[in-house]
Motif scaffolding. Sequence first.
Motif, PDB file in Angstrom:
ATOM      1  N   GLN A   1      -8.813   2.265  -6.992  1.00  0.00           N
ATOM      2  CA  GLN A   1      -9.428   1.895  -5.719  1.00  0.00           C
ATOM      3  C   GLN A   1      -8.921   0.534  -5.247  1.00  0.00           C
ATOM      4  O   GLN A   1      -8.604   0.338  -4.068  1.00  0.00           O
ATOM      5  CB  GLN A   1     -10.945   1.867  -5.885  1.00  0.00           C
ATOM      6  N   GLY A   2      -8.836  -0.404  -6.177  1.00  0.00           N
ATOM      7  CA  GLY A   2      -8.342  -1.732  -5.821  1.00  0.00           C
ATOM      8  C   GLY A   2      -6.900  -1.706  -5.361  1.00  0.00           C
ATOM      9  O   GLY A   2      -6.510  -2.407  -4.420  1.00  0.00           O
ATOM     10  N   GLU A   3      -6.066  -0.904  -6.027  1.00  0.00           N
ATOM     11  CA  GLU A   3      -4.665  -0.794  -5.624  1.00  0.00           C
ATOM     12  C   GLU A   3      -4.544  -0.220  -4.213  1.00  0.00           C
ATOM     13  O   GLU A   3      -3.693  -0.643  -3.423  1.00  0.00           O
ATOM     14  CB  GLU A   3      -3.912   0.082  -6.620  1.00  0.00           C
ATOM     15  N   THR A   4      -5.399   0.744  -3.897  1.00  0.00           N
ATOM     16  CA  THR A   4      -5.381   1.331  -2.551  1.00  0.00           C
ATOM     17  C   THR A   4      -5.765   0.291  -1.505  1.00  0.00           C
ATOM     18  O   THR A   4      -5.112   0.157  -0.462  1.00  0.00           O
ATOM     19  CB  THR A   4      -6.350   2.525  -2.478  1.00  0.00           C
ATOM     20  N   TYR A   5      -6.838  -0.469  -1.782  1.00  0.00           N
ATOM     21  CA  TYR A   5      -7.259  -1.506  -0.845  1.00  0.00           C
ATOM     22  C   TYR A   5      -6.154  -2.540  -0.637  1.00  0.00           C
ATOM     23  O   TYR A   5      -5.901  -2.994   0.479  1.00  0.00           O
ATOM     24  CB  TYR A   5      -8.522  -2.203  -1.356  1.00  0.00           C
ATOM     25  N   GLU A   6      -5.496  -2.926  -1.722  1.00  0.00           N
ATOM     26  CA  GLU A   6      -4.468  -3.956  -1.599  1.00  0.00           C
ATOM     27  C   GLU A   6      -3.261  -3.445  -0.820  1.00  0.00           C
ATOM     28  O   GLU A   6      -2.658  -4.176  -0.034  1.00  0.00           O
ATOM     29  CB  GLU A   6      -4.033  -4.441  -2.978  1.00  0.00           C
ATOM     30  N   ALA A   7      -2.911  -2.165  -1.017  1.00  0.00           N
ATOM     31  CA  ALA A   7      -1.799  -1.588  -0.258  1.00  0.00           C
ATOM     32  C   ALA A   7      -2.122  -1.552   1.235  1.00  0.00           C
ATOM     33  O   ALA A   7      -1.299  -1.913   2.081  1.00  0.00           O
ATOM     34  CB  ALA A   7      -1.487  -0.181  -0.771  1.00  0.00           C
ATOM     35  N   VAL A   8      -3.353  -1.117   1.558  1.00  0.00           N
ATOM     36  CA  VAL A   8      -3.768  -1.075   2.968  1.00  0.00           C
ATOM     37  C   VAL A   8      -3.771  -2.479   3.559  1.00  0.00           C
ATOM     38  O   VAL A   8      -3.325  -2.705   4.693  1.00  0.00           O
ATOM     39  CB  VAL A   8      -5.161  -0.432   3.099  1.00  0.00           C
ATOM     40  N   SER A   9      -4.245  -3.445   2.785  1.00  0.00           N
ATOM     41  CA  SER A   9      -4.281  -4.827   3.264  1.00  0.00           C
ATOM     42  C   SER A   9      -2.878  -5.350   3.532  1.00  0.00           C
ATOM     43  O   SER A   9      -2.620  -5.990   4.558  1.00  0.00           O
ATOM     44  CB  SER A   9      -4.983  -5.711   2.230  1.00  0.00           C
ATOM     45  N   GLY A  10      -1.945  -5.061   2.626  1.00  0.00           N
ATOM     46  CA  GLY A  10      -0.574  -5.549   2.802  1.00  0.00           C
ATOM     47  C   GLY A  10       0.120  -4.932   3.998  1.00  0.00           C
ATOM     48  O   GLY A  10       0.764  -5.625   4.787  1.00  0.00           O
ATOM     49  N   VAL A  11      -0.017  -3.604   4.148  1.00  0.00           N
ATOM     50  CA  VAL A  11       0.619  -2.926   5.283  1.00  0.00           C
ATOM     51  C   VAL A  11       0.016  -3.407   6.599  1.00  0.00           C
ATOM     52  O   VAL A  11       0.730  -3.682   7.574  1.00  0.00           O
ATOM     53  CB  VAL A  11       0.480  -1.395   5.146  1.00  0.00           C
ATOM     54  N   SER A  12      -1.316  -3.528   6.648  1.00  0.00           N
ATOM     55  CA  SER A  12      -1.976  -3.992   7.873  1.00  0.00           C
ATOM     56  C   SER A  12      -1.533  -5.404   8.227  1.00  0.00           C
ATOM     57  O   SER A  12      -1.337  -5.738   9.398  1.00  0.00           O
ATOM     58  CB  SER A  12      -3.499  -3.957   7.699  1.00  0.00           C
ATOM     59  N   LEU A  13      -1.360  -6.234   7.206  1.00  0.00           N
ATOM     60  CA  LEU A  13      -0.916  -7.604   7.445  1.00  0.00           C
ATOM     61  C   LEU A  13       0.486  -7.632   8.037  1.00  0.00           C
ATOM     62  O   LEU A  13       0.754  -8.339   9.011  1.00  0.00           O
ATOM     63  CB  LEU A  13      -0.947  -8.386   6.130  1.00  0.00           C
ATOM     64  N   GLY A  14       1.397  -6.841   7.447  1.00  0.00           N
ATOM     65  CA  GLY A  14       2.767  -6.828   7.957  1.00  0.00           C
ATOM     66  C   GLY A  14       2.852  -6.307   9.377  1.00  0.00           C
ATOM     67  O   GLY A  14       3.503  -6.903  10.243  1.00  0.00           O
ATOM     68  N   VAL A  15       2.173  -5.174   9.637  1.00  0.00           N
ATOM     69  CA  VAL A  15       2.185  -4.596  10.985  1.00  0.00           C
ATOM     70  C   VAL A  15       1.537  -5.555  11.981  1.00  0.00           C
ATOM     71  O   VAL A  15       2.039  -5.773  13.087  1.00  0.00           O
ATOM     72  CB  VAL A  15       1.459  -3.237  10.993  1.00  0.00           C
ATOM     73  N   GLY A  16       0.413  -6.154  11.585  1.00  0.00           N
ATOM     74  CA  GLY A  16      -0.281  -7.074  12.484  1.00  0.00           C
ATOM     75  C   GLY A  16       0.558  -8.284  12.831  1.00  0.00           C
ATOM     76  O   GLY A  16       0.579  -8.731  13.982  1.00  0.00           O
ATOM     77  N   ALA A  17       1.276  -8.837  11.836  1.00  0.00           N
ATOM     78  CA  ALA A  17       2.108 -10.018  12.090  1.00  0.00           C
ATOM     79  C   ALA A  17       3.235  -9.693  13.066  1.00  0.00           C
ATOM     80  O   ALA A  17       3.515 -10.451  14.000  1.00  0.00           O
ATOM     81  CB  ALA A  17       2.678 -10.544  10.773  1.00  0.00           C
ATOM     82  N   VAL A  18       3.889  -8.535  12.861  1.00  0.00           N
ATOM     83  CA  VAL A  18       5.003  -8.159  13.737  1.00  0.00           C
ATOM     84  C   VAL A  18       4.510  -7.872  15.154  1.00  0.00           C
ATOM     85  O   VAL A  18       5.083  -8.341  16.144  1.00  0.00           O
ATOM     86  CB  VAL A  18       5.745  -6.935  13.164  1.00  0.00           C
ATOM     87  N   LEU A  19       3.425  -7.093  15.286  1.00  0.00           N
ATOM     88  CA  LEU A  19       2.914  -6.758  16.619  1.00  0.00           C
ATOM     89  C   LEU A  19       2.406  -7.998  17.346  1.00  0.00           C
ATOM     90  O   LEU A  19       2.569  -8.120  18.565  1.00  0.00           O
ATOM     91  CB  LEU A  19       1.800  -5.721  16.507  1.00  0.00           C
ATOM     92  N   THR A  20       1.796  -8.916  16.611  1.00  0.00           N
ATOM     93  CA  THR A  20       1.334 -10.148  17.251  1.00  0.00           C
ATOM     94  C   THR A  20       2.514 -10.967  17.754  1.00  0.00           C
ATOM     95  O   THR A  20       2.481 -11.522  18.861  1.00  0.00           O
ATOM     96  CB  THR A  20       0.498 -10.979  16.263  1.00  0.00           C
TER      97      THR A  20
END
Length: 250
Positions: free
Chosen positions: A188-207
């Motif tokens: 569960q923790g690995e899934t949360y961390e993967a989602v957090s990392g992908v969201s961070l990367g996408v958010g930084a680029v789109l911003t």
Amino acid sequence: MRRVMFLCCLLGCLLGSVAVAAAQASDPLAEGKAAYEALDFEKALLLLQQAVGMPSRYTPGELAEAHRYLAMTLLAYNRADEAREQFVQALRANPDLAFDPDLTSPKILQAFAEAKRIFEEKYARPAAKNEPLPTGHTWRWPTGWTLIGIGGACLATSGVTYGLVWDTYGKYQAEDEDQDKLDRLKKQGETYEAVSGVSLGVGAVLTGLGIYFAATDHPRPVHESSLWPPLVSPLGPAGTTGLTMGWRFQ
């Protein structure tokens, strides 16, 4: 993890700043007009073609100027058919466009007259009897702020899921006996961390992209009667990215 998050946010801001600086460093319309006036038709052709390819950057009046100068440049190369089409596009952006016959060559006046006839036959919207043309303003949706909003949502998602990472980590540390539960918490923790990392990367680029578009594509008032049929502003491509991070539960 915190260091990676900081670097991704910094990268997004840097991308936006560099893009804005590059966009503001040159104006193909102004440079193209200057090249035309200097009789450098080869340079003018390249710059004005670039300008008409960025309709969202200019007001309807500026876009009409870009098409008008491109048409005159094409006439300098005796490309009359293409010039007429550019005059038609100029009239679509500004139906009131006109030339001073005392200051304009007969070659340009003839091509413009033919283009105006084509525009009136093909594009001009006839007014109903005793019904005035519509007035008022419409607003183009600000693409830059849309991307910033989506990027912000992605960054918020990254923050929330990263909080869940620490919550899961606390439960993992507190559990000593049940191996099945430990494995479940780790997954569960690995899934949360993967989602957090992908969201961070996408958010930084789109911003970063949003900062660029917000600086170069401000919403402008547009008279409804000045664009018929309406000009379509292509939406610029947006990139995405994903990050892979190591899990701390070992």
